[in-house]
Design a protein around this motif. Sequence first.
Motif, short mmCIF file in Angstrom:
data_model
loop_
_atom_site.label_atom_id
_atom_site.label_comp_id
_atom_site.label_asym_id
_atom_site.label_seq_id
_atom_site.Cartn_x
_atom_site.Cartn_y
_atom_site.Cartn_z
N UNK A 51 -85.06 26.83 -32.78
CA UNK A 51 -86.10 27.84 -32.61
C UNK A 51 -85.73 29.06 -33.45
N UNK A 52 -86.53 29.33 -34.44
CA UNK A 52 -86.28 30.49 -35.29
C UNK A 52 -86.77 31.77 -34.65
N UNK A 53 -86.36 32.89 -35.23
CA UNK A 53 -86.74 34.19 -34.70
C UNK A 53 -88.25 34.42 -34.74
N UNK A 54 -88.93 33.81 -35.71
CA UNK A 54 -90.38 33.98 -35.82
C UNK A 54 -91.10 33.44 -34.59
N UNK A 55 -90.56 32.41 -33.96
CA UNK A 55 -91.14 31.87 -32.73
C UNK A 55 -90.50 32.51 -31.51
N UNK A 56 -89.20 32.68 -31.55
CA UNK A 56 -88.48 33.17 -30.37
C UNK A 56 -88.89 34.58 -30.00
N UNK A 57 -89.06 35.44 -30.99
CA UNK A 57 -89.33 36.83 -30.67
C UNK A 57 -90.66 37.01 -29.93
N UNK A 58 -91.80 36.56 -30.47
CA UNK A 58 -93.05 36.80 -29.73
C UNK A 58 -93.19 35.95 -28.46
N UNK A 59 -92.88 34.69 -28.55
CA UNK A 59 -93.06 33.80 -27.40
C UNK A 59 -92.04 34.10 -26.30
#
Length: 102
Positions: A51-59
Amino acid sequence: MQDDRTLWLATVEARPQAEHSDDLRRHPAASQAQGRQGLAALLLGTPEDEVGDAAARPLGAAQMALFTGLTTQWLTEPGQAPEAAGIVAGLHALTGIVDAQQ
């Protein structure tokens, strides 16, 4: 939460205390990124390391916000805390409001 109310209460109580202690503030701040990634991985059904930061941060951040709010409501008045269906209905209503404003 019901199985370990003391743990969740201590977690909530530690947040305001962290404002007065650099040592105490570093621990929750450092663990939030890990928590966001773990929550995003759980929701996506993906291993954490994928899970990259682009998905982890908002979700993960949105899930963490919901979880923190639910925890606070449950600690304050367990019988009135929303259940899953109520949260989903609220999210649908919020989505409709946001969509209408765009």
